[in-house]
Design a protein around this motif. Structure first.
Motif, mmCIF file in Angstrom:
data_model
loop_
_atom_site.group_PDB
_atom_site.id
_atom_site.type_symbol
_atom_site.label_atom_id
_atom_site.label_comp_id
_atom_site.label_asym_id
_atom_site.label_seq_id
_atom_site.Cartn_x
_atom_site.Cartn_y
_atom_site.Cartn_z
ATOM 1 N N ALA A 179 0.830 -1.213 0.000
ATOM 2 C CA ALA A 179 0.000 0.000 0.000
ATOM 3 C C ALA A 179 0.863 1.263 0.000
ATOM 4 C CB ALA A 179 -0.930 0.005 1.207
ATOM 5 N N VAL A 180 1.974 1.232 0.709
ATOM 6 C CA VAL A 180 2.883 2.381 0.741
ATOM 7 C C VAL A 180 3.544 2.559 -0.624
ATOM 8 C CG1 VAL A 180 5.003 3.276 1.784
ATOM 9 C CG2 VAL A 180 3.278 2.189 3.217
ATOM 10 N N MET A 181 3.926 1.447 -1.243
ATOM 11 C CA MET A 181 4.548 1.526 -2.565
ATOM 12 C C MET A 181 3.581 2.102 -3.592
ATOM 13 S SD MET A 181 6.711 -1.987 -2.767
ATOM 14 C CE MET A 181 7.113 -1.668 -4.443
ATOM 15 N N VAL A 182 2.318 1.684 -3.523
ATOM 16 C CA VAL A 182 1.300 2.199 -4.455
ATOM 17 C C VAL A 182 1.179 3.709 -4.290
ATOM 18 C CG1 VAL A 182 -1.157 2.196 -4.984
ATOM 19 C CG2 VAL A 182 0.028 0.045 -4.616
ATOM 20 N N ALA A 183 1.130 4.172 -3.058
ATOM 21 C CA ALA A 183 1.002 5.612 -2.804
ATOM 22 C C ALA A 183 2.226 6.377 -3.320
ATOM 23 C CB ALA A 183 0.806 5.859 -1.317
ATOM 24 N N PRO A 229 2.324 9.306 -8.256
ATOM 25 C CA PRO A 229 2.657 10.478 -9.073
ATOM 26 C C PRO A 229 3.433 10.153 -10.355
ATOM 27 C CG PRO A 229 3.575 10.703 -6.853
ATOM 28 C CD PRO A 229 2.941 9.366 -6.944
ATOM 29 N N LEU A 230 3.974 8.937 -10.461
ATOM 30 C CA LEU A 230 4.746 8.568 -11.649
ATOM 31 C C LEU A 230 3.829 8.352 -12.853
ATOM 32 C CD1 LEU A 230 7.189 5.929 -10.145
ATOM 33 C CD2 LEU A 230 7.674 8.316 -10.660
ATOM 34 N N ALA A 231 4.375 8.568 -14.018
ATOM 35 C CA ALA A 231 3.649 8.272 -15.253
ATOM 36 C C ALA A 231 3.425 6.757 -15.334
ATOM 37 C CB ALA A 231 4.452 8.749 -16.453
ATOM 38 N N PRO A 232 2.352 6.317 -15.982
ATOM 39 C CA PRO A 232 2.071 4.878 -16.053
ATOM 40 C C PRO A 232 3.240 4.043 -16.584
ATOM 41 C CG PRO A 232 0.194 6.112 -16.857
ATOM 42 C CD PRO A 232 1.287 7.106 -16.605
ATOM 43 N N HIS A 241 6.392 4.630 -16.285
ATOM 44 C CA HIS A 241 7.416 4.542 -15.247
ATOM 45 C C HIS A 241 6.985 3.601 -14.118
ATOM 46 C CE1 HIS A 241 8.799 8.427 -17.067
ATOM 47 N NE2 HIS A 241 9.889 7.682 -17.068
ATOM 48 N N ARG A 242 5.694 3.623 -13.779
ATOM 49 C CA ARG A 242 5.195 2.685 -12.757
ATOM 50 C C ARG A 242 5.394 1.252 -13.216
ATOM 51 N NH1 ARG A 242 0.740 6.436 -11.960
ATOM 52 N NH2 ARG A 242 -0.541 5.209 -13.357
ATOM 53 N N ILE A 243 5.066 0.983 -14.476
ATOM 54 C CA ILE A 243 5.208 -0.365 -15.025
ATOM 55 C C ILE A 243 6.676 -0.785 -15.031
ATOM 56 C CG2 ILE A 243 4.991 -1.725 -17.150
ATOM 57 C CD1 ILE A 243 2.348 -0.096 -17.634
ATOM 58 N N ALA A 244 7.553 0.096 -15.461
ATOM 59 C CA ALA A 244 8.985 -0.211 -15.500
ATOM 60 C C ALA A 244 9.517 -0.466 -14.097
ATOM 61 C CB ALA A 244 9.754 0.928 -16.161
ATOM 62 N N HIS A 245 9.090 0.332 -13.146
ATOM 63 C CA HIS A 245 9.536 0.179 -11.767
ATOM 64 C C HIS A 245 9.054 -1.159 -11.191
ATOM 65 C CE1 HIS A 245 11.086 1.578 -7.973
ATOM 66 N NE2 HIS A 245 9.936 1.324 -7.390
ATOM 67 N N LEU A 246 7.800 -1.501 -11.437
ATOM 68 C CA LEU A 246 7.271 -2.773 -10.950
ATOM 69 C C LEU A 246 8.019 -3.949 -11.569
ATOM 70 C CD1 LEU A 246 3.462 -1.985 -10.935
ATOM 71 C CD2 LEU A 246 4.882 -2.507 -8.945
ATOM 72 N N ALA A 302 -5.207 -1.283 -16.923
ATOM 73 C CA ALA A 302 -5.871 0.005 -16.718
ATOM 74 C C ALA A 302 -6.040 0.724 -18.056
ATOM 75 C CB ALA A 302 -5.061 0.872 -15.765
ATOM 76 N N PRO A 303 -7.192 1.349 -18.261
ATOM 77 C CA PRO A 303 -7.381 2.096 -19.516
ATOM 78 C C PRO A 303 -6.455 3.304 -19.543
ATOM 79 C CG PRO A 303 -9.202 2.487 -18.012
ATOM 80 C CD PRO A 303 -8.335 1.438 -17.388
ATOM 81 N N PRO A 304 -6.017 3.706 -20.725
ATOM 82 C CA PRO A 304 -5.144 4.873 -20.834
ATOM 83 C C PRO A 304 -5.842 6.127 -20.310
ATOM 84 C CG PRO A 304 -5.689 4.015 -23.017
ATOM 85 C CD PRO A 304 -6.326 3.122 -22.014
ATOM 86 N N ALA A 305 -5.056 7.019 -19.741
ATOM 87 C CA ALA A 305 -5.619 8.245 -19.166
ATOM 88 C C ALA A 305 -6.171 9.149 -20.266
ATOM 89 C CB ALA A 305 -4.549 8.972 -18.367
ATOM 90 N N ASN A 306 -5.487 9.188 -21.403
ATOM 91 C CA ASN A 306 -5.921 10.040 -22.514
ATOM 92 C C ASN A 306 -5.880 9.201 -23.780
ATOM 93 O OD1 ASN A 306 -6.416 11.926 -24.437
ATOM 94 N ND2 ASN A 306 -4.854 13.357 -23.791
ATOM 95 N N GLU A 307 -7.027 8.774 -24.250
ATOM 96 C CA GLU A 307 -7.080 7.866 -25.404
ATOM 97 C C GLU A 307 -6.718 8.545 -26.708
ATOM 98 O OE1 GLU A 307 -10.616 5.561 -25.580
ATOM 99 O OE2 GLU A 307 -10.594 5.144 -23.447
ATOM 100 N N ASN A 308 -6.706 9.862 -26.753
ATOM 101 C CA ASN A 308 -6.362 10.582 -27.987
ATOM 102 C C ASN A 308 -4.858 10.754 -28.157
ATOM 103 O OD1 ASN A 308 -9.062 10.905 -28.593
ATOM 104 N ND2 ASN A 308 -9.216 12.769 -27.402
ATOM 105 N N ARG A 309 -4.104 10.468 -27.122
ATOM 106 C CA ARG A 309 -2.663 10.650 -27.153
ATOM 107 C C ARG A 309 -1.995 9.476 -27.860
ATOM 108 N NH1 ARG A 309 1.042 10.171 -22.077
ATOM 109 N NH2 ARG A 309 2.994 10.201 -23.167
#
Length: 63
Positions: free
Chosen positions: A9-13, A17-20, A22-27, A54-61
C-alpha cells in the motif's frame, strides 16, 4: 540484516505520481529481483497486471 521492504500500500502511494510507463517499469524491475514463489512477488505481479489492464488516461494521445 536487510531492512524490511515497505508494504504494498505504501509503494502504491509512492508510485502514484509517476507516469504509467514509469510505474510499469519500476514494478518490472522490483519483480525481477524477487524469488518466483514469494508472497511479495505475487503481490507485485498482481499490481503490475492491474497497471497493464488500466485504460489509458488520454485515449487521444499517441503511444
Amino acid at each position: 540484516m536487510k531492512p524490511m521492504p515497505p508494504p504494498i500500500a505504501v509503494m502504491v502511494a509512492r508510485m502514484k505520481p509517476l507516469a504509467p510507463r514509469h510505474r510499469i517499469a519500476h514494478l518490472r524491475a522490483l519483480i525481477s529481483g524477487l524469488p518466483d514463489g514469494s508472497i511479495r512477488h505475487g503481490q507485485l505481479l498482481a499490481l503490475l497486471r492491474d497497471e497493464l489492464m488500466a485504460p489509458p488516461a488520454n485515449e487521444n494521445r499517441a503511444i
